[in-house]
Design a protein around this motif. Structure first.
Motif, PDB file in Angstrom:
ATOM      1  N   ILE A  13      -5.523  10.582  -5.085  1.00  0.00           N
ATOM      2  CA  ILE A  13      -4.401   9.656  -4.896  1.00  0.00           C
ATOM      3  C   ILE A  13      -4.912   8.353  -4.291  1.00  0.00           C
ATOM      4  O   ILE A  13      -4.559   7.264  -4.748  1.00  0.00           O
ATOM      5  CB  ILE A  13      -3.306  10.303  -4.020  1.00  0.00           C
ATOM      6  N   ALA A  14      -5.774   8.462  -3.271  1.00  0.00           N
ATOM      7  CA  ALA A  14      -6.335   7.265  -2.634  1.00  0.00           C
ATOM      8  C   ALA A  14      -7.135   6.440  -3.638  1.00  0.00           C
ATOM      9  O   ALA A  14      -6.955   5.218  -3.735  1.00  0.00           O
ATOM     10  CB  ALA A  14      -7.211   7.664  -1.443  1.00  0.00           C
ATOM     11  N   ARG A  15      -8.013   7.109  -4.411  1.00  0.00           N
ATOM     12  CA  ARG A  15      -8.836   6.390  -5.406  1.00  0.00           C
ATOM     13  C   ARG A  15      -7.960   5.676  -6.430  1.00  0.00           C
ATOM     14  O   ARG A  15      -8.164   4.504  -6.733  1.00  0.00           O
ATOM     15  CB  ARG A  15      -9.775   7.363  -6.128  1.00  0.00           C
ATOM     16  N   THR A  16      -6.984   6.392  -6.973  1.00  0.00           N
ATOM     17  CA  THR A  16      -6.126   5.809  -8.002  1.00  0.00           C
ATOM     18  C   THR A  16      -5.294   4.652  -7.449  1.00  0.00           C
ATOM     19  O   THR A  16      -5.058   3.659  -8.136  1.00  0.00           O
ATOM     20  CB  THR A  16      -5.213   6.887  -8.617  1.00  0.00           C
TER      21      THR A  16
ATOM     22  N   ALA B 120      -8.336   7.026   4.584  1.00  0.00           N
ATOM     23  CA  ALA B 120      -7.751   6.737   5.909  1.00  0.00           C
ATOM     24  C   ALA B 120      -6.419   5.989   5.754  1.00  0.00           C
ATOM     25  O   ALA B 120      -5.488   6.212   6.522  1.00  0.00           O
ATOM     26  CB  ALA B 120      -8.721   5.931   6.750  1.00  0.00           C
ATOM     27  N   THR B 121      -6.326   5.127   4.756  1.00  0.00           N
ATOM     28  CA  THR B 121      -5.077   4.393   4.527  1.00  0.00           C
ATOM     29  C   THR B 121      -3.973   5.357   4.099  1.00  0.00           C
ATOM     30  O   THR B 121      -2.842   5.259   4.559  1.00  0.00           O
ATOM     31  CB  THR B 121      -5.281   3.298   3.457  1.00  0.00           C
ATOM     32  N   VAL B 122      -4.314   6.297   3.224  1.00  0.00           N
ATOM     33  CA  VAL B 122      -3.328   7.301   2.813  1.00  0.00           C
ATOM     34  C   VAL B 122      -2.854   8.068   4.033  1.00  0.00           C
ATOM     35  O   VAL B 122      -1.653   8.259   4.252  1.00  0.00           O
ATOM     36  CB  VAL B 122      -3.899   8.258   1.742  1.00  0.00           C
ATOM     37  N   ARG B 123      -3.801   8.492   4.875  1.00  0.00           N
ATOM     38  CA  ARG B 123      -3.438   9.288   6.058  1.00  0.00           C
ATOM     39  C   ARG B 123      -2.682   8.472   7.106  1.00  0.00           C
ATOM     40  O   ARG B 123      -1.901   9.016   7.865  1.00  0.00           O
ATOM     41  CB  ARG B 123      -4.680   9.928   6.661  1.00  0.00           C
TER      42      ARG B 123
ATOM     43  N   ASN C   6       0.835  -1.207   0.000  1.00  0.00           N
ATOM     44  CA  ASN C   6       0.000   0.000   0.000  1.00  0.00           C
ATOM     45  C   ASN C   6       0.865   1.250   0.000  1.00  0.00           C
ATOM     46  O   ASN C   6       0.611   2.194  -0.744  1.00  0.00           O
ATOM     47  CB  ASN C   6      -0.939   0.021   1.209  1.00  0.00           C
ATOM     48  N   HIS C   7       1.882   1.253   0.836  1.00  0.00           N
ATOM     49  CA  HIS C   7       2.781   2.410   0.944  1.00  0.00           C
ATOM     50  C   HIS C   7       3.431   2.687  -0.416  1.00  0.00           C
ATOM     51  O   HIS C   7       3.434   3.829  -0.894  1.00  0.00           O
ATOM     52  CB  HIS C   7       3.850   2.146   2.009  1.00  0.00           C
ATOM     53  N   GLN C   8       3.961   1.638  -1.042  1.00  0.00           N
ATOM     54  CA  GLN C   8       4.627   1.800  -2.336  1.00  0.00           C
ATOM     55  C   GLN C   8       3.653   2.245  -3.418  1.00  0.00           C
ATOM     56  O   GLN C   8       3.973   3.109  -4.236  1.00  0.00           O
ATOM     57  CB  GLN C   8       5.317   0.492  -2.738  1.00  0.00           C
ATOM     58  N   ARG C   9       2.442   1.672  -3.408  1.00  0.00           N
ATOM     59  CA  ARG C   9       1.438   2.037  -4.412  1.00  0.00           C
ATOM     60  C   ARG C   9       1.000   3.494  -4.215  1.00  0.00           C
ATOM     61  O   ARG C   9       0.915   4.257  -5.171  1.00  0.00           O
ATOM     62  CB  ARG C   9       0.242   1.087  -4.334  1.00  0.00           C
ATOM     63  N   ILE C  10       0.744   3.890  -2.972  1.00  0.00           N
ATOM     64  CA  ILE C  10       0.336   5.272  -2.689  1.00  0.00           C
ATOM     65  C   ILE C  10       1.437   6.230  -3.132  1.00  0.00           C
ATOM     66  O   ILE C  10       1.166   7.249  -3.770  1.00  0.00           O
ATOM     67  CB  ILE C  10       0.028   5.454  -1.178  1.00  0.00           C
TER      68      ILE C  10
END
Length: 195
Positions: free
Chosen positions: A35-38, A44-47, A11-15
């Motif tokens: 960014i989250a949608r893409t 919340a995961t982005v944050r 997730n971190h790498q994809r974000i």
């Protein structure tokens, strides 16, 4: 537990990959929701990975900032402290002009009440200031810059030039011109006898 860690890493790498593309396309105002949608994750995961926009932008620019910091360390032992400092400042301006969003990410006033070892203290701006200080100290000692010039001043100058030239027809050429003006000063010393 191991699966969660690898999911979190992915997730971190994809974000971060999506954020790099969004910032390149839209600058520092890239939408965190987009960014989250893409990236296929929730806001919340982005944050959770990047608690603030500043943290996300710092991560986007980390590699190049690390390169600039490494270059400062290489130049720190140069015989000509003025030339070393100016070479590094030019590299910083060049990168700030070419990396959309970096100048916006660096527009900050450093906190005065945050200890040097606090986690928030380590940012792109803080790292660049530390790198600039490596070159500024010998240049000041050698009289190549005024004693009141700070590392923060140098980063602010680069940011200001990048922001001022952002919408110019040829931002790189205009930035180089403005930096030459700043280095030479607006009022060159008069020749003897011209007073």
């Amino acid at each position: 537990m191991t699966g969660q860690r690898s999911d979190a890493r992915r997730n971190h790498q994809r974000i971060l990959a999506v954020a790099e593309a969004e910032v390149a396309a839209r600058g520092a105002d890239a939408s965190l929701e987009q960014i989250a949608r893409t990236a296929g994750v929730g806001s919340a995961t982005v944050r959770r990975h990047f608690p603030t926009r500043q943290a996300l932008l710092a991560a986007v620019f980390t590699e190049r900032v690390e390169h600039l910091c490494g270059r400062a360390r290489e130049l720190a032992g140069a015989d000509d402290s003025r030339a070393a400092l100016l070479e590094w400042v030019r590299a910083l301006v060049d990168y700030a002009v070419s990396a959309r969003g970096l100048a916006d990410a660096l527009t900050y006033e450093p906190p005065t009440d945050v200890p040097a070892d606090a986690p928030d203290r380590h940012s792109c701006g803080g790292d660049l200031e530390a790198a600039a200080a490596l070159l500024l100290r010998p240049a000041a000692r050698d009289g190549a810059v005024g004693p009141d010039v700070t590392a923060h001043d140098l980063v602010t100058l680069a940011v200001g030039i990048a922001l001022a030239t952002e919408h110019h027809r040829d931002p790189a050429a205009q930035a180089a011109r403005l930096l030459r003006l700043a280095i030479g000063g607006l009022s060159p010393a008069p020749a003897p006898g011209d007073r």
